[in-house]
Design an enzyme around this catalytic site. Sequence first.
Site, PDB file in Angstrom:
ATOM      1  N   HIS A  56       0.857  -1.193   0.000  1.00  0.00           N
ATOM      2  CA  HIS A  56       0.000   0.000   0.000  1.00  0.00           C
ATOM      3  C   HIS A  56       0.888   1.236   0.000  1.00  0.00           C
ATOM      4  O   HIS A  56       1.960   1.238   0.594  1.00  0.00           O
ATOM      5  CB  HIS A  56      -0.899   0.021   1.245  1.00  0.00           C
ATOM      6  CG  HIS A  56      -2.077   0.908   1.093  1.00  0.00           C
ATOM      7  ND1 HIS A  56      -2.024   2.250   1.353  1.00  0.00           N
ATOM      8  CD2 HIS A  56      -3.330   0.650   0.667  1.00  0.00           C
ATOM      9  CE1 HIS A  56      -3.197   2.789   1.118  1.00  0.00           C
ATOM     10  NE2 HIS A  56      -4.026   1.847   0.690  1.00  0.00           N
ATOM     11  N   ASP A 101      -7.985  -5.218  -0.718  1.00  0.00           N
ATOM     12  CA  ASP A 101      -8.389  -6.021  -1.889  1.00  0.00           C
ATOM     13  C   ASP A 101      -8.072  -7.504  -1.764  1.00  0.00           C
ATOM     14  O   ASP A 101      -8.460  -8.287  -2.632  1.00  0.00           O
ATOM     15  CB  ASP A 101      -7.682  -5.474  -3.142  1.00  0.00           C
ATOM     16  CG  ASP A 101      -8.210  -4.093  -3.496  1.00  0.00           C
ATOM     17  OD1 ASP A 101      -7.398  -3.162  -3.593  1.00  0.00           O
ATOM     18  OD2 ASP A 101      -9.440  -3.952  -3.612  1.00  0.00           O
TER      19      ASP A 101
HETATM   20  C1  SDX Z   1      -5.918   0.141  -3.247  1.00  0.00           C
HETATM   21  O1  SDX Z   1      -4.149   4.619  -2.041  1.00  0.00           O
HETATM   22  C2  SDX Z   1      -5.159   3.973  -1.528  1.00  0.00           C
HETATM   23  O2  SDX Z   1      -5.680   4.290  -0.464  1.00  0.00           O
HETATM   24  C3  SDX Z   1      -5.633   2.786  -2.349  1.00  0.00           C
HETATM   25  C4  SDX Z   1      -6.716   1.936  -1.698  1.00  0.00           C
HETATM   26  C5  SDX Z   1      -7.995   2.718  -1.532  1.00  0.00           C
HETATM   27  O3  SDX Z   1      -8.771   2.382  -0.611  1.00  0.00           O
HETATM   28  O4  SDX Z   1      -8.245   3.610  -2.369  1.00  0.00           O
HETATM   29  O5  SDX Z   1      -6.301   1.460  -0.427  1.00  0.00           O
HETATM   30  C6  SDX Z   1      -7.088   0.756  -2.573  1.00  0.00           C
HETATM   31  O6  SDX Z   1      -5.639   0.509  -4.363  1.00  0.00           O
HETATM   32  C7  SDX Z   1      -5.062  -0.857  -2.496  1.00  0.00           C
HETATM   33  C8  SDX Z   1      -3.840  -1.340  -3.343  1.00  0.00           C
HETATM   34  C9  SDX Z   1      -4.316  -2.413  -4.324  1.00  0.00           C
HETATM   35  N1  SDX Z   1      -3.227  -2.759  -5.247  1.00  0.00           N
HETATM   36  C10 SDX Z   1      -2.632  -3.987  -5.150  1.00  0.00           C
HETATM   37  O7  SDX Z   1      -2.878  -4.809  -4.264  1.00  0.00           O
HETATM   38  C11 SDX Z   1      -1.626  -4.239  -6.263  1.00  0.00           C
HETATM   39  C12 SDX Z   1      -0.365  -4.869  -5.653  1.00  0.00           C
HETATM   40  N2  SDX Z   1       0.252  -3.800  -4.856  1.00  0.00           N
HETATM   41  C13 SDX Z   1       1.372  -3.103  -5.448  1.00  0.00           C
HETATM   42  O8  SDX Z   1       1.226  -2.820  -6.814  1.00  0.00           O
HETATM   43  C14 SDX Z   1       1.864  -1.982  -4.574  1.00  0.00           C
HETATM   44  O9  SDX Z   1       2.014  -2.485  -3.317  1.00  0.00           O
HETATM   45  C15 SDX Z   1       1.108  -0.672  -4.494  1.00  0.00           C
HETATM   46  C16 SDX Z   1       0.942  -0.038  -5.835  1.00  0.00           C
HETATM   47  C17 SDX Z   1      -0.229  -0.856  -3.875  1.00  0.00           C
HETATM   48  C18 SDX Z   1       1.921   0.262  -3.598  1.00  0.00           C
HETATM   49  O10 SDX Z   1       3.160   0.329  -4.164  1.00  0.00           O
HETATM   50  P1  SDX Z   1       4.320   1.215  -3.450  1.00  0.00           P
HETATM   51  O11 SDX Z   1       4.022   1.540  -2.052  1.00  0.00           O
HETATM   52  O12 SDX Z   1       4.571   2.328  -4.383  1.00  0.00           O
HETATM   53  O13 SDX Z   1       5.473   0.213  -3.376  1.00  0.00           O
HETATM   54  P2  SDX Z   1       6.625   0.234  -4.379  1.00  0.00           P
HETATM   55  O14 SDX Z   1       6.063  -0.020  -5.740  1.00  0.00           O
HETATM   56  O15 SDX Z   1       7.438   1.451  -4.146  1.00  0.00           O
HETATM   57  O16 SDX Z   1       7.441  -1.058  -3.930  1.00  0.00           O
HETATM   58  C19 SDX Z   1       8.271  -1.028  -2.783  1.00  0.00           C
HETATM   59  C20 SDX Z   1       8.926  -2.390  -2.797  1.00  0.00           C
HETATM   60  C21 SDX Z   1       9.460  -2.780  -4.187  1.00  0.00           C
HETATM   61  O17 SDX Z   1      10.506  -3.687  -3.947  1.00  0.00           O
HETATM   62  P3  SDX Z   1      12.018  -3.249  -4.377  1.00  0.00           P
HETATM   63  O18 SDX Z   1      11.897  -2.754  -5.829  1.00  0.00           O
HETATM   64  O19 SDX Z   1      12.386  -2.148  -3.428  1.00  0.00           O
HETATM   65  O20 SDX Z   1      12.839  -4.490  -4.237  1.00  0.00           O
HETATM   66  O21 SDX Z   1       7.940  -3.389  -2.473  1.00  0.00           O
HETATM   67  C22 SDX Z   1       7.755  -4.230  -3.605  1.00  0.00           C
HETATM   68  C23 SDX Z   1       8.315  -3.509  -4.833  1.00  0.00           C
HETATM   69  O22 SDX Z   1       8.778  -4.433  -5.795  1.00  0.00           O
HETATM   70  N3  SDX Z   1       6.313  -4.437  -3.723  1.00  0.00           N
HETATM   71  C24 SDX Z   1       5.773  -5.606  -3.973  1.00  0.00           C
HETATM   72  C25 SDX Z   1       4.387  -5.386  -3.941  1.00  0.00           C
HETATM   73  N4  SDX Z   1       4.137  -4.097  -3.685  1.00  0.00           N
HETATM   74  C26 SDX Z   1       5.341  -3.499  -3.558  1.00  0.00           C
HETATM   75  N5  SDX Z   1       6.321  -6.805  -4.220  1.00  0.00           N
HETATM   76  C27 SDX Z   1       5.474  -7.814  -4.430  1.00  0.00           C
HETATM   77  N6  SDX Z   1       4.102  -7.697  -4.414  1.00  0.00           N
HETATM   78  C28 SDX Z   1       3.565  -6.483  -4.170  1.00  0.00           C
HETATM   79  N7  SDX Z   1       2.218  -6.371  -4.130  1.00  0.00           N
END
Ligand code: SDX
Length: 390
Positions: free
Chosen positions: A271, A328
């Site tokens: 998140h 989710d």
């Molecule tokens: C919602 O904003 C809100 O409030 C949204 C929401 C709402 O009520 O409106 O809460 C609803 O959208 C919830 C999120 C739903 N999306 C997902 O579940 C999709 C999977 N999640 C990721 O795509 C991700 O976690 C995000 C987009 C939600 C958040 O991404 P961030 O905080 O920008 O994290 P990042 O991309 O900067 O990653 C940080 C690290 C990375 O690793 P490194 O590159 O440093 O090695 O964490 C890893 C990422 O690769 N990472 C994940 C991951 N999410 C982040 N690795 C594996 N699986 C994941 N889901």
Amino acid sequence: TTGAVTYDPGFMNTANTESAITYIDGAEGILRYRGYPIEQLAENSSFQEVTYLLIYGELPTAQQLDDFDSLTRRHTLLNEELKNFFGGFPRDAHPMPVLSSAVSALSTYYPDSLDPFDPDQVERSTYRLLAKLPTIAAYAYKKSVGQPMLYPDNSLDLVGNFLRGCFGVPAEPYEVDPDIVKALDTLLILHADHEQNCSTSTVRMVGSSQANLFASVSAGVNALYGPAHGGANEAVLNMLKEIQAEGTSPEDFMEKVKNKESGVRLMGFGHRVYKNYDPRARIVKGLADDLLHKFGGDDELFDIAQRLEQKALEDDYFVERKLYPNVDFYTGLLYKAMGFPEKMFTVLFALGRLPGWIAQWREMNAQGPTKIGRPRQLYIGESKRDYPGA
Ligand code: SDX
């Protein structure tokens, strides 16, 4: 100079809006609507009452809630010409683009509800959208299954009317299951607002140009559609079904995620704000524990989900990145058990989020026209260069 400058893409995460609607503490996993903890609202309130709270700022009296409920019920019917709109979509159209198109089209029917700064017009657009979105969503579903659309039955409440609109058929009587109504009502409460998330920020950005509520919310629906945002609930179920079909153990799947194999992400985890357990996910999981089996849900997929979560909570890779289940992760299992296909999951998210979008759009416009949204950038392109021969 180009290339010598770095910037934090998280600049999109900076506070650029004041709001009194929703409070989140991402480190502590706290979520409150107008000061009330989400756990107490989920346990004691109703989606209609929470809708009123988010939009008007206070819990309604019994009379206020009754008036609000009866007023929104009176607006559930779509203009008959708009009903024909659905015939233009291919049968296998995903309901989300149908939803955003129909919401945008609403603005063509209600010229008396478009002025964002006329309180009476804002009220009218509010009631119309709250009442008609469930009808549009049900019609989009009926379109996708090739069944006749049902006119709303206003003797039912908003959730019951929506369930009947989806699962009722003209040839048979339809009885809403009170357990499903209650569970869906709670899930809608959990989705009702979440401060400046991607789709709400989109609603504000579009609304800052003085666009009407229908146009602004239509843009929010499109933002929500993405799998990184609201589309994640659909992506989670597809991920669980893929693990099940391939016979991969959840533990082995998690190794693929850690190795970042072909962009495999743990959908439903992580998140932008919560770096702790999403409080909504905890409540949804509780609902799944209590109801999934009763609704005839897929126990095997639930077991896979719980093993993925268990692994994530133990494994340093996920712990270091503060990757916890978000709202989710478990919702799709419940929606599926209620009878909804995956492509309706994000539509259900939109139904829940609508009060938040409306409340935030109204808050932005409450004092009259706001400054138009205009994020700046850090230019990292070519320095000045001359056209050959110029
Ligand atoms: C919602 O904003 C809100 O409030 C949204 C929401 C709402 O009520 O409106 O809460 C609803 O959208 C919830 C999120 C739903 N999306 C997902 O579940 C999709 C999977 N999640 C990721 O795509 C991700 O976690 C995000 C987009 C939600 C958040 O991404 P961030 O905080 O920008 O994290 P990042 O991309 O900067 O990653 C940080 C690290 C990375 O690793 P490194 O590159 O440093 O090695 O964490 C890893 C990422 O690769 N990472 C994940 C991951 N999410 C982040 N690795 C594996 N699986 C994941 N889901």
